[in-house]
Design an enzyme around this catalytic site. Sequence first.
Site, PDB file in Angstrom:
ATOM      1  N   ARG A 232      39.280  11.722 -17.487  1.00  0.00           N
ATOM      2  CA  ARG A 232      37.853  11.420 -17.621  1.00  0.00           C
ATOM      3  C   ARG A 232      37.068  12.523 -16.920  1.00  0.00           C
ATOM      4  O   ARG A 232      37.436  12.944 -15.823  1.00  0.00           O
ATOM      5  CB  ARG A 232      37.497  10.058 -16.986  1.00  0.00           C
ATOM      6  CG  ARG A 232      37.816   8.846 -17.841  1.00  0.00           C
ATOM      7  CD  ARG A 232      36.928   8.757 -19.066  1.00  0.00           C
ATOM      8  NE  ARG A 232      37.209   7.606 -19.907  1.00  0.00           N
ATOM      9  CZ  ARG A 232      38.091   7.583 -20.887  1.00  0.00           C
ATOM     10  NH1 ARG A 232      38.819   8.654 -21.134  1.00  0.00           N
ATOM     11  NH2 ARG A 232      38.272   6.505 -21.626  1.00  0.00           N
TER      12      ARG A 232
ATOM     13  N   GLU B  11      27.124  22.367 -18.277  1.00  0.00           N
ATOM     14  CA  GLU B  11      27.364  23.300 -17.172  1.00  0.00           C
ATOM     15  C   GLU B  11      28.737  23.961 -17.233  1.00  0.00           C
ATOM     16  O   GLU B  11      28.955  25.003 -16.616  1.00  0.00           O
ATOM     17  CB  GLU B  11      27.197  22.600 -15.810  1.00  0.00           C
ATOM     18  CG  GLU B  11      28.213  21.521 -15.480  1.00  0.00           C
ATOM     19  CD  GLU B  11      27.761  20.148 -15.909  1.00  0.00           C
ATOM     20  OE1 GLU B  11      28.201  19.160 -15.289  1.00  0.00           O
ATOM     21  OE2 GLU B  11      26.970  20.054 -16.875  1.00  0.00           O
TER      22      GLU B  11
ATOM     23  N   HIS C 158      37.580  16.528 -26.363  1.00  0.00           N
ATOM     24  CA  HIS C 158      38.116  15.173 -26.194  1.00  0.00           C
ATOM     25  C   HIS C 158      39.209  14.889 -27.219  1.00  0.00           C
ATOM     26  O   HIS C 158      39.164  13.898 -27.960  1.00  0.00           O
ATOM     27  CB  HIS C 158      37.000  14.122 -26.289  1.00  0.00           C
ATOM     28  CG  HIS C 158      37.360  12.823 -25.640  1.00  0.00           C
ATOM     29  ND1 HIS C 158      36.520  11.745 -25.610  1.00  0.00           N
ATOM     30  CD2 HIS C 158      38.488  12.420 -24.986  1.00  0.00           C
ATOM     31  CE1 HIS C 158      37.085  10.740 -24.962  1.00  0.00           C
ATOM     32  NE2 HIS C 158      38.285  11.133 -24.579  1.00  0.00           N
TER      33      HIS C 158
END
Length: 386
Positions: free
Chosen positions: A230, A259, A271
């Site tokens: 995560r 960022e 993902h």
Amino acid sequence: MYIIKTLNAISPAGLAKLPANQFEIDNEAAAPHGILVRSADMHETPLPESLLAIARAGAGTNNIPIDACTNAGIVVFNTPGANANAVAELVAGALVAGSRNMAAAVQWAQGLKGHDAIAKEVEKGKKQFVGPELRGKTLGVIGLGAIGARVANAAVALGMEVLGYDPYISIDAAWSLSRSVQHCVTLGDMLPRCDYLTIHVPYLPTTRHTINEQTLSLCKDGVRVLNFARGELVDNAALLNALDSGKVAHYFCDFPTEELLGVKGVECTPHLGASTPESETNCAVMAAAELSDYLKNGNITHSVNLPDVSQPRMGGRRICIIHKNTPGAISAITGVLTAAHLNIENMVNKSKKDVAYTLLDVTGDLTASLAAELSGLEPAIRVRIL
């Protein structure tokens, strides 16, 4: 007939676990008994009074309003381990590809198209992508659940020295680990020894920013960090500072953010952890089976908000009660059954924090008013009679 609503595309293999003579799939239903979901955000989704359970075809449940479900007596299931092999394979691939700078090397090689002397350019340019072999290096694994254990075992097979940290390791996970994996009591024991560090814990308030300025300061210079669990487990600001200072050599992450993108030394994938047809099928089959067993039999397996409670049906009727975990709750329940002249053939009660679940198989003359009487007890949250 139980009505099931799906909020995402669910593998047909999973839906096949819900036979048409017992379940109706209605994705427009206003009053479903169960919901199957993958990534859809449910925090603004109304929870109808009819809803008994939500099954997430995946491990993370941060897209589901857990507290609201608990207060309403809605059981929330997930599918731990169903996507473990898919994620572990991706991490193993990232270990190899990341260490050998393959993403940057591939991008550079694509730029050679149209050059007259590609072979000469290759020989001249390949030195900038030199990276270390994994054999003989040390990998630290934070979290030794279904995924972490597989990653640890794969790294052992690649010839790495593997250190593991998990204060809550289960017996099943411990048995599945290679004997070569060394268990560390604290992160302080493990981090200074690691050439590579990977994290495999669930995202909870207590695990947020497990990898932070302090933990990174304990690592050896040039550590390579992997996060396929995560995004919130890593403090991105601290990670980027460590990348600037040379404390971290590379960061491999499955959770792109503004960022992180475009930063030298950061490799982001979109993902992809559970993005395999096998994983999607496994998750759907497990989620559907959990939902079916609860709706039909009251059994709870792999719930994130209720205790796991399961027992074979003994005949007669089954009473399922979700209630507050307070003193006197059990005696109040059994008192109602005794007054109704019901015989308890089997009973199991377990609690999870402030909530408990009691499952009773009873015989006798069970009247229609009993559910209302049990629901009227102060600790009761939800009562079902099967």
